[in-house]
Design an enzyme around this catalytic site. Structure first.
Site, PDB file in Angstrom:
ATOM      1  N   ARG A  81      -1.923  10.359   1.317  1.00  0.00           N
ATOM      2  CA  ARG A  81      -3.421  10.531   1.199  1.00  0.00           C
ATOM      3  C   ARG A  81      -3.905  11.897   1.204  1.00  0.00           C
ATOM      4  O   ARG A  81      -4.648  12.460   0.512  1.00  0.00           O
ATOM      5  CB  ARG A  81      -4.018   9.813   2.503  1.00  0.00           C
ATOM      6  N   GLU A  93       0.746  -1.347   0.142  1.00  0.00           N
ATOM      7  CA  GLU A  93       0.089  -0.101  -0.018  1.00  0.00           C
ATOM      8  C   GLU A  93       0.696   1.413  -0.046  1.00  0.00           C
ATOM      9  O   GLU A  93       2.029   0.992   0.408  1.00  0.00           O
ATOM     10  CB  GLU A  93      -1.005   0.212   1.371  1.00  0.00           C
ATOM     11  N   ARG A 143      -2.263   8.783   9.522  1.00  0.00           N
ATOM     12  CA  ARG A 143      -2.119   7.517   9.813  1.00  0.00           C
ATOM     13  C   ARG A 143      -1.555   6.656   8.563  1.00  0.00           C
ATOM     14  O   ARG A 143      -2.047   7.006   7.632  1.00  0.00           O
ATOM     15  CB  ARG A 143      -3.464   6.943  10.265  1.00  0.00           C
ATOM     16  N   HIS A 163     -12.472   9.904   6.927  1.00  0.00           N
ATOM     17  CA  HIS A 163     -12.231   8.644   7.128  1.00  0.00           C
ATOM     18  C   HIS A 163     -11.889   8.088   8.342  1.00  0.00           C
ATOM     19  O   HIS A 163     -12.312   6.811   8.850  1.00  0.00           O
ATOM     20  CB  HIS A 163     -11.376   8.244   5.973  1.00  0.00           C
ATOM     21  N   HIS A 190     -10.037  10.477   3.184  1.00  0.00           N
ATOM     22  CA  HIS A 190      -9.877   9.511   2.318  1.00  0.00           C
ATOM     23  C   HIS A 190     -10.237  10.325   0.778  1.00  0.00           C
ATOM     24  O   HIS A 190     -11.177  10.698   0.662  1.00  0.00           O
ATOM     25  CB  HIS A 190     -10.571   8.279   2.553  1.00  0.00           C
TER      26      HIS A 190
HETATM   27  C1  LIG Z   1     -14.249   1.801   4.643  1.00  0.00           C
HETATM   28  C2  LIG Z   1     -13.226   1.666   5.799  1.00  0.00           C
HETATM   29  C3  LIG Z   1     -12.012   1.271   5.442  1.00  0.00           C
HETATM   30  C4  LIG Z   1     -11.015   1.128   6.174  1.00  0.00           C
HETATM   31  N1  LIG Z   1      -9.824   0.252   5.839  1.00  0.00           N
HETATM   32  C5  LIG Z   1      -8.920  -0.014   6.617  1.00  0.00           C
HETATM   33  C6  LIG Z   1      -7.876  -0.880   6.620  1.00  0.00           C
HETATM   34  O1  LIG Z   1      -7.764  -1.763   5.471  1.00  0.00           O
HETATM   35  N2  LIG Z   1      -7.029  -1.199   7.555  1.00  0.00           N
HETATM   36  C7  LIG Z   1      -7.154  -0.709   8.798  1.00  0.00           C
HETATM   37  O2  LIG Z   1      -6.055  -0.898   9.417  1.00  0.00           O
HETATM   38  N3  LIG Z   1      -7.956   0.350   8.947  1.00  0.00           N
HETATM   39  C8  LIG Z   1      -8.819   0.457   8.018  1.00  0.00           C
HETATM   40  N4  LIG Z   1      -9.977   1.484   8.293  1.00  0.00           N
HETATM   41  C9  LIG Z   1      -9.968   1.958   9.824  1.00  0.00           C
HETATM   42  C10 LIG Z   1     -10.387   0.865  10.659  1.00  0.00           C
HETATM   43  O3  LIG Z   1     -11.406  -0.058  10.090  1.00  0.00           O
HETATM   44  C11 LIG Z   1     -10.911   1.482  11.966  1.00  0.00           C
HETATM   45  O4  LIG Z   1     -10.233   2.307  12.531  1.00  0.00           O
HETATM   46  C12 LIG Z   1     -11.074   0.277  13.290  1.00  0.00           C
HETATM   47  O5  LIG Z   1     -11.887  -0.741  12.526  1.00  0.00           O
HETATM   48  C13 LIG Z   1     -11.829   0.978  14.470  1.00  0.00           C
HETATM   49  O6  LIG Z   1     -11.997  -0.170  14.957  1.00  0.00           O
HETATM   50  P1  LIG Z   1     -12.689   0.250  16.500  1.00  0.00           P
HETATM   51  O7  LIG Z   1     -12.816  -1.094  17.115  1.00  0.00           O
HETATM   52  O8  LIG Z   1     -11.930   1.371  17.071  1.00  0.00           O
HETATM   53  O9  LIG Z   1     -14.125   0.790  16.169  1.00  0.00           O
HETATM   54  P2  LIG Z   1     -15.318   0.215  15.076  1.00  0.00           P
HETATM   55  O10 LIG Z   1     -14.999  -0.867  14.768  1.00  0.00           O
HETATM   56  O11 LIG Z   1     -15.915   1.562  14.488  1.00  0.00           O
HETATM   57  O12 LIG Z   1     -16.359  -0.310  16.271  1.00  0.00           O
HETATM   58  C14 LIG Z   1     -16.980   0.777  17.341  1.00  0.00           C
HETATM   59  C15 LIG Z   1     -18.151  -0.060  18.098  1.00  0.00           C
HETATM   60  O13 LIG Z   1     -18.447   0.831  19.191  1.00  0.00           O
HETATM   61  C16 LIG Z   1     -19.886   0.722  19.209  1.00  0.00           C
HETATM   62  N5  LIG Z   1     -20.342   2.032  19.959  1.00  0.00           N
HETATM   63  C17 LIG Z   1     -20.214   3.459  19.437  1.00  0.00           C
HETATM   64  N6  LIG Z   1     -20.358   4.383  20.587  1.00  0.00           N
HETATM   65  C18 LIG Z   1     -21.122   3.365  21.214  1.00  0.00           C
HETATM   66  C19 LIG Z   1     -21.812   3.674  22.536  1.00  0.00           C
HETATM   67  N7  LIG Z   1     -21.868   4.976  23.237  1.00  0.00           N
HETATM   68  N8  LIG Z   1     -22.270   2.648  23.184  1.00  0.00           N
HETATM   69  C20 LIG Z   1     -22.270   1.449  22.938  1.00  0.00           C
HETATM   70  N9  LIG Z   1     -21.460   1.075  21.589  1.00  0.00           N
HETATM   71  C21 LIG Z   1     -20.900   2.074  21.113  1.00  0.00           C
HETATM   72  C22 LIG Z   1     -20.323   0.678  17.845  1.00  0.00           C
HETATM   73  O14 LIG Z   1     -21.763   0.168  17.631  1.00  0.00           O
HETATM   74  C23 LIG Z   1     -19.152  -0.156  17.322  1.00  0.00           C
HETATM   75  O15 LIG Z   1     -19.772  -1.501  17.450  1.00  0.00           O
HETATM   76  C24 LIG Z   1     -10.943   1.772   7.527  1.00  0.00           C
HETATM   77  C25 LIG Z   1     -11.929   2.307   7.860  1.00  0.00           C
HETATM   78  C26 LIG Z   1     -13.058   2.266   6.790  1.00  0.00           C
HETATM   79  C27 LIG Z   1     -14.422   3.317   7.420  1.00  0.00           C
END
Ligand SMILES: Cc1cc2nc3c(=O)[nH]c(=O)nc-3n(C[C@H](O)[C@H](O)[C@H](O)COP(=O)(O)OP(=O)(O)OC[C@H]3O[C@@H](n4cnc5c(N)ncnc54)[C@H](O)[C@@H]3O)c2cc1C
Length: 507
Positions: free
Chosen positions: A276, A114, A367, A332, A231
């Protein structure tokens, strides 16, 4: 209903929440998730993969160097080295849970390349389906784990503190709309990012920084709030949120054109593979000048190599094998967040943060692609070790801050963030936005206006351009890189205080 104070509450069902809950086993964990497990988490949408130095020509220190150069002076070297060093182990752990990563004919893990990575080091699954596959694996493991008690459809609304100010649980709204109090010896926020604050976003619409608002209201320090990554190539097909056309398409030769058929990236160093933020600003400039922008991804093999992108296009009436994809930049990823140390501890005793909601010091001002799933996996383990090693001491809890009502001004805030706190910012726009958001925060006291205000105030005070933060009135980086730290006072609507912090003050 109240749970035992021996309990640990983890909020969020993405990679960060699930991995933390699994790493804590056999300690009892209540996993509070606003949506049904497996839905509405950015994790499930990740297309690229997970970065790990696994190739014969690669080493964790090379991965750390790439991370630091993307971070534009604000990534912390110790953190970058430690996370890069933990990456191979994190992949092993996921393999041990049964994650079916893509492999070469000889059985070794297939490694993708990447932008801004100097080596092939992106571990992926089902081509561009990595996030979905990882989320399915973790969800299955969590459901099978006897120490994890999942509360689906529960939304955390307020942190609770004991008489000494230590976070001692939280109040959540259950599926029937009742307020439920959960006592806990430790609370881990894993609530994801905040792209949903912007009208143009690739994030789930529920990603509005609700964990940041909970932490801020309780008095936690937030760091580098102004650093939002846009993004460059979200699909401009009228969908909200916007589907993503992964960077890997440009890695495989896809080119950008404006409405007049011109390749406007040819004059930019790195062209389509420039960082990016550079590509996002170039596209933004075309759109601001009244042009449309398309990504021409008509390449051999697109169906096999990017089945997820092809499916997203088709669902929106496009065939990327025959016609270019209309694109524009969209919010993003949030580099800033709840300030945490090497064990994921926030500035408040009893409160940890993991994943996109946290500011660990890894991403700095920008990032590096595929480092965020990795960061969550690495910190999940360190947080679990830290909590497991802590003496259990919890007293009676009271509200640590006022609860957050729903946002009546959601549409207005999203439009304002796009217009005035987006890809290109300046003092006039930021001042006007801060004033309006301050009024909304005073009036509504909701998570959206509070978090949007924190981003805007920090962006206003950062009089330079660095990584994801670009000021048209200060287009160059300052000589010295400094973090910003944001604190809210007692009254939620009052403008937060934002302080510049020397990077050398950070352990
Ligand atoms: C389209 C896209 C493509 C991406 N591609 C990549 C990639 O290829 N590689 C990479 O490393 N990163 C990538 N990223 C970034 C990465 O996906 C995210 O940064 C990462 O998944 C975040 O994980 P997380 O567990 O912190 O949050 P999330 O996976 O967003 O989970 C958050 C959780 O918290 C819950 N929640 C929120 N507020 C509350 C509340 N008040 N009470 C109870 N539950 C709550 C939500 O319902 C959800 O279950 C991408 C992001 C996007 C949007």
């Amino acid at each position: 209903m109240s749970h035992s104070p021996e309990n640990i509450v983890v909020v969020g069902g993405g990679v960060a929440g699930l991995a933390t809950a699994l790493r804590l086993a056999p300690l009892p964990v209540t996993l509070v998730v606003a949506s049904p497990l497996g839905n509405d988490a950015a994790t499930g949408w990740a297309q690229g993969g997970i970065a790990a130095a696994l190739g014969a020509d690669d080493r964790p220190d090379l991965h750390a160097i790439d991370t630091l150069s993307a971070g534009a002076g604000l990534s912390q070297p110790l953190v970058a080295r430690r996370v890069a060093g933990a990456a191979p182990g994190a992949i092993d752990w996921l393999v041990g849970l049964g994650t079916p990563f893509d492999r070469n004919p000889n059985g070794s893990l297939a490694l993708g390349l990447e932008a801004a990575h100097s080596r092939r080091r992106i571990v992926h699954a089902q081509g561009d389906g990595t996030g979905r596959v990882v989320l399915e694996t973790l969800t299955r493991a969590a459901r099978a784990c006897p120490s994890i008690h999942v509360m689906e459809g529960w939304r955390a609304e307020e942190l609770l503190a004991d008489a000494q100010g230590r976070i001692a649980g939280l109040a959540a709204r259950d599926r029937e709309g009742r307020t439920v109090t959960l006592a806990a010896r430790a609370v881990v926020l894993a609530t994801g990012g905040l792209g949903g604050l912007y009208g143009a976003t690739t994030n789930p619409l529920g990603a509005v920084g609700s964990g940041l608002a909970l932490a801020a209201r309780a008095g936690a320090v937030l760091r580098d709030m102004e650093f939002v990554q846009f993004h460059p190539t979200a699909m401009a097909v009228g969908a909200d949120p916007m589907p993503l056309a992964t960077e890997a398409l440009r890695g495989e030769g896809a080119k950008l054109f404006n409405g007049r058929g011109e390749r406007f990236m040819t004059e930019v160093p790195g062209q389509e593979l420039a960082p990016r933020d550079v590509v996002a600003r170039a596209i933004f400039a075309q759109i601001a000048a009244g042009e449309s922008v398309v990504l021409d991804a008509r390449m051999k093999d697109i169906e096999r190599r990017f089945p997820g992108v092809v499916a997203l296009c088709r669902a929106n009436g496009l065939d990327p094998a025959r016609a270019p994809i209309p694109v524009r930049p969209a919010a993003h990823y949030h580099m800033g967040g709840v300030r945490v140390d090497g064990s994921g501890r926030s500035s408040l005793a009893g409160l940890w943060a993991c994943g996109e909601v946290a500011s660990t010091g890894l991403h700095g001002a920008n990032r590096l692609a595929s480092n965020s799933l990795l960061e969550a996996l690495a910190y999940a383990q360190w947080i679990a070790t830290d909590i497991a090693g802590e003496e259990c001491r919890v007293g009676p809890a009271r509200a640590a801050g006022p609860p957050g009502p729903r946002s009546p001004a959601r549409t207005e805030i999203r439009a304002l963030m796009d217009r005035q706190v987006g890809v290109v910012r300046d003092a006039d726009g930021l001042e006007a936005a801060a004033q309006r958001l301050g009024t909304l925060a005073d009036r509504d006291g909701d998570a959206l206006s509070l978090v949007a205000l924190a981003i805007t105030e920090a962006a206003l005070r950062r009089c330079e351009s660095r990584g994801g933060h670009f000021r048209a009135d200060y287009p160059a980086p300052a000589a010295v890189a400094r973090h910003s730290e944001t604190r809210f006072g007692e009254a939620p609507g009052v403008a937060p205080s934002v302080e510049a912090i020397d990077t050398r003050q950070v352990a």
